[in-house]
Scaffold this motif. Structure first.
Motif, PDB file in Angstrom:
ATOM      1  N   GLU A   1       0.862  -1.128   0.106  1.00 54.92           N
ATOM      2  CA  GLU A   1      -0.155   0.051  -0.151  1.00 54.92           C
ATOM      3  C   GLU A   1       0.982   1.321  -0.020  1.00 54.92           C
ATOM      4  N   THR A   2       0.314   2.380  -0.103  1.00 54.83           N
ATOM      5  CA  THR A   2       0.852   3.587  -0.260  1.00 54.83           C
ATOM      6  C   THR A   2       0.541   4.740   0.889  1.00 54.83           C
ATOM      7  N   GLN A   3      -0.398   4.496   1.426  1.00 58.69           N
ATOM      8  CA  GLN A   3      -1.066   5.639   2.345  1.00 58.69           C
ATOM      9  C   GLN A   3      -0.184   5.357   3.612  1.00 58.69           C
ATOM     10  N   SER A   4      -0.665   6.645   4.527  1.00 59.71           N
ATOM     11  CA  SER A   4       0.151   6.673   5.813  1.00 59.71           C
ATOM     12  C   SER A   4      -0.879   6.264   6.864  1.00 59.71           C
ATOM     13  N   TYR A   5      -0.474   5.971   7.850  1.00 57.93           N
ATOM     14  CA  TYR A   5      -1.139   5.382   9.133  1.00 57.93           C
ATOM     15  C   TYR A   5      -1.116   6.511  10.584  1.00 57.93           C
ATOM     16  N   PRO A   6      -2.129   6.191  11.242  1.00 57.00           N
ATOM     17  CA  PRO A   6      -2.040   6.941  12.520  1.00 57.00           C
ATOM     18  C   PRO A   6      -1.272   6.119  13.331  1.00 57.00           C
ATOM     19  N   VAL A   7      -0.504   6.655  14.463  1.00 59.96           N
ATOM     20  CA  VAL A   7       0.426   5.980  15.233  1.00 59.96           C
ATOM     21  C   VAL A   7      -0.164   5.667  16.850  1.00 59.96           C
ATOM     22  N   ILE A   8       0.088   4.545  17.181  1.00 63.57           N
ATOM     23  CA  ILE A   8      -0.175   4.326  18.814  1.00 63.57           C
ATOM     24  C   ILE A   8       1.119   3.904  19.442  1.00 63.57           C
ATOM     25  N   TYR A   9       1.756   4.759  20.410  1.00 66.64           N
ATOM     26  CA  TYR A   9       2.642   4.393  21.237  1.00 66.64           C
ATOM     27  C   TYR A   9       2.128   3.851  22.464  1.00 66.64           C
ATOM     28  N   MET A  10       2.761   2.708  22.632  1.00 64.27           N
ATOM     29  CA  MET A  10       2.525   1.735  23.755  1.00 64.27           C
ATOM     30  C   MET A  10       3.700   1.527  24.872  1.00 64.27           C
ATOM     31  N   HIS A  11       3.216   1.431  25.992  1.00 65.51           N
ATOM     32  CA  HIS A  11       4.288   0.934  26.908  1.00 65.51           C
ATOM     33  C   HIS A  11       4.370  -0.686  27.222  1.00 65.51           C
ATOM     34  N   ASP A  12       5.339  -1.168  27.975  1.00 66.27           N
ATOM     35  CA  ASP A  12       5.219  -2.443  28.300  1.00 66.27           C
ATOM     36  C   ASP A  12       5.367  -3.244  26.800  1.00 66.27           C
ATOM     37  N   GLY A  13       6.226  -2.910  26.016  1.00 58.54           N
ATOM     38  CA  GLY A  13       6.296  -3.605  24.731  1.00 58.54           C
ATOM     39  C   GLY A  13       6.183  -5.156  24.541  1.00 58.54           C
ATOM     40  N   GLN A  14       6.838  -5.886  25.776  1.00 58.26           N
ATOM     41  CA  GLN A  14       6.735  -7.358  25.778  1.00 58.26           C
ATOM     42  C   GLN A  14       5.402  -7.989  25.920  1.00 58.26           C
ATOM     43  N   ASN A  15       4.729  -7.017  26.482  1.00 62.67           N
ATOM     44  CA  ASN A  15       3.323  -7.787  26.906  1.00 62.67           C
ATOM     45  C   ASN A  15       2.219  -7.497  25.554  1.00 62.67           C
ATOM     46  N   LEU A  16       2.581  -7.055  24.704  1.00 59.43           N
ATOM     47  CA  LEU A  16       1.436  -6.252  23.863  1.00 59.43           C
ATOM     48  C   LEU A  16       1.106  -7.247  22.516  1.00 59.43           C
ATOM     49  N   PHE A  17       2.093  -8.244  22.275  1.00 57.99           N
ATOM     50  CA  PHE A  17       1.667  -8.949  21.021  1.00 57.99           C
ATOM     51  C   PHE A  17       2.213 -10.471  21.257  1.00 57.99           C
ATOM     52  N   ASP A  18       2.943 -10.870  21.860  1.00 53.06           N
ATOM     53  CA  ASP A  18       3.652 -12.227  22.073  1.00 53.06           C
ATOM     54  C   ASP A  18       3.491 -12.895  23.391  1.00 53.06           C
ATOM     55  N   ASN A  19       3.047 -13.902  23.685  1.00 56.25           N
ATOM     56  CA  ASN A  19       3.052 -14.651  24.955  1.00 56.25           C
ATOM     57  C   ASN A  19       4.443 -15.143  25.268  1.00 56.25           C
ATOM     58  N   ALA A  20       5.450 -15.200  24.420  1.00 55.60           N
ATOM     59  CA  ALA A  20       6.833 -15.691  24.215  1.00 55.60           C
ATOM     60  C   ALA A  20       7.527 -14.388  25.461  1.00 55.60           C
ATOM     61  N   THR A  21       7.153 -13.353  25.127  1.00 52.47           N
ATOM     62  CA  THR A  21       7.883 -12.506  25.968  1.00 52.47           C
ATOM     63  C   THR A  21       7.081 -11.627  27.020  1.00 52.47           C
ATOM     64  N   ALA A  22       5.851 -11.967  27.074  1.00 55.17           N
ATOM     65  CA  ALA A  22       4.758 -11.497  28.031  1.00 55.17           C
ATOM     66  C   ALA A  22       5.231 -11.888  29.459  1.00 55.17           C
ATOM     67  N   TYR A  23       4.731 -11.124  30.398  1.00 52.71           N
ATOM     68  CA  TYR A  23       5.073 -11.541  31.701  1.00 52.71           C
ATOM     69  C   TYR A  23       4.168 -12.646  32.086  1.00 52.71           C
ATOM     70  N   VAL A  24       2.744 -12.442  32.008  1.00 52.10           N
ATOM     71  CA  VAL A  24       1.864 -13.444  32.383  1.00 52.10           C
ATOM     72  C   VAL A  24       0.981 -13.683  31.023  1.00 52.10           C
ATOM     73  N   ASP A  25       0.461 -12.794  30.241  1.00 51.94           N
ATOM     74  CA  ASP A  25      -0.275 -12.943  29.173  1.00 51.94           C
ATOM     75  C   ASP A  25      -0.155 -11.703  28.154  1.00 51.94           C
ATOM     76  N   GLU A  26      -0.325 -11.990  26.800  1.00 54.35           N
ATOM     77  CA  GLU A  26      -0.345 -10.690  26.078  1.00 54.35           C
ATOM     78  C   GLU A  26      -1.510 -10.069  25.923  1.00 54.35           C
ATOM     79  N   TRP A  27      -1.505  -8.900  25.340  1.00 56.56           N
ATOM     80  CA  TRP A  27      -2.882  -8.282  25.186  1.00 56.56           C
ATOM     81  C   TRP A  27      -3.408  -8.930  23.904  1.00 56.56           C
TER      82      TRP A  27
END
Length: 288
Positions: free
Chosen positions: A71-97
């Motif tokens: 694609e070529t369009q641009s997108y809004p950006v969301i900055y989030m804390h605790d990156g380990q817990n957002l996407f991946d159970n392998a890096t999350a403390y207990v569970d991912e978001w």
């Protein structure tokens, strides 16, 4: 010998309980190795970023919309804390978001797409870095340096290397617990940078200075503020959230730009935050 053994066992158990509690505070402990659950459109940026004023580096994780490369369009950006817990159970403390799965579904249903930048927490330094105010128990405040990392280092890099909508209306900040406290601080103290904030289970208990600071620093009147907590998080969370809600209304922030959500029986955990993530994004960005 038997008495000594029982005493030693009790002491060892006490030490283990303290260690587990501290791991929970830091948000970075690992109980076991788990397989990765991140979707293919999540990556780790190739090098860490140095926090200005502190001799520390932070890993940054990046979610790009489905078909970003086609694609070529641009997108809004969301900055989030605790990156380990957002996407991946392998890096999350207990569970991912489950941020990546949630936004992939939202993109498919609504056509609205976002970039998410997840900044890893600093483990033992998490409490200090996520507060601009000191705490008698946890020590000095390093939140201003952490915000410099986001505003002066990470955001310029993301805007320069990816197709972003970099203006204030398309830049959000979001987090939970100490990340909720920092997101509240960010949207009020950087009104020309952040136009939206997801404030989940904010740790207002950490410092009462958050209330006096909010009186002194107003968010942009157009800023949309989404605050969420669970009714099962305790009386302190409920009373502090109610106090902040009253303060923001007294301050005159437009009421149609604020939303306060109490989830019945909701607990202070990733399940509450992950399940509420899509609703927050839809309200913040007015997706119907």
């Amino acid at each position: 010998m038997g008495i000594w053994t029982r005493s030693a066992s009790r002491m060892l158990l006490s030490i283990m309980v303290v260690i587990v509690a501290l791991m929970g505070v830091s948000g970075c402990g690992q109980v076991e190795q788990r397989p990765s659950t991140a979707t293919p459109n999540v990556s780790v940026l190739p090098y860490p970023f140095l926090i200005p004023g502190l001799d520390r580096q932070r890993t940054v994780r990046l979610y790009l919309p489905p078909d970003y490369d086609n694609e070529t369009q641009s997108y809004p950006v969301i900055y989030m804390h605790d990156g380990q817990n957002l996407f991946d159970n392998a890096t999350a403390y207990v569970d991912e978001w489950g941020v990546d799965e949630s936004l992939n579904v939202l993109a498919k249903k609504s056509g609205r797409k976002f970039i998410v930048v997840g900044i890893d927490n600093g483990g033992d330094f998490r409490m200090n870095e996520m507060s601009p105010w000191p705490n008698e128990r946890f020590g000095e405040a390093q939140g201003d340096e952490y915000m410099q990392l986001i505003v002066e280092v990470v955001k310029p890099y993301i805007d320069s290397n990816y197709r972003t909508l970099s203006n204030v209306q398309n830049t959000a900040i979001m987090g939970s617990s100490m990340g909720g406290l920092m997101s509240h601080y960010a949207v009020h103290n950087y009104p020309d940078v952040f136009g939206k904030a997801g404030i989940f289970s904010p740790s207002y208990w950490y410092s009462q200075d958050v209330f006096s600071d909010t009186k002194l620093h107003r968010a942009n009147n157009k800023a949309r503020l989404f605050m969420l907590y669970g009714s099962g998080e305790g009386d302190g969370m409920i009373s502090d959230a109610d106090k902040m809600q009253r303060l923001l209304k007294q301050q005159g922030h437009p009421r149609n730009n604020m939303k306060f959500v109490s989830v019945p029986q909701g607990q202070h955990n990733e399940q509450l935050w992950g399940q509420s993530f899509t609703d927050a994004i839809k309200w913040l960005f007015q997706i119907h």
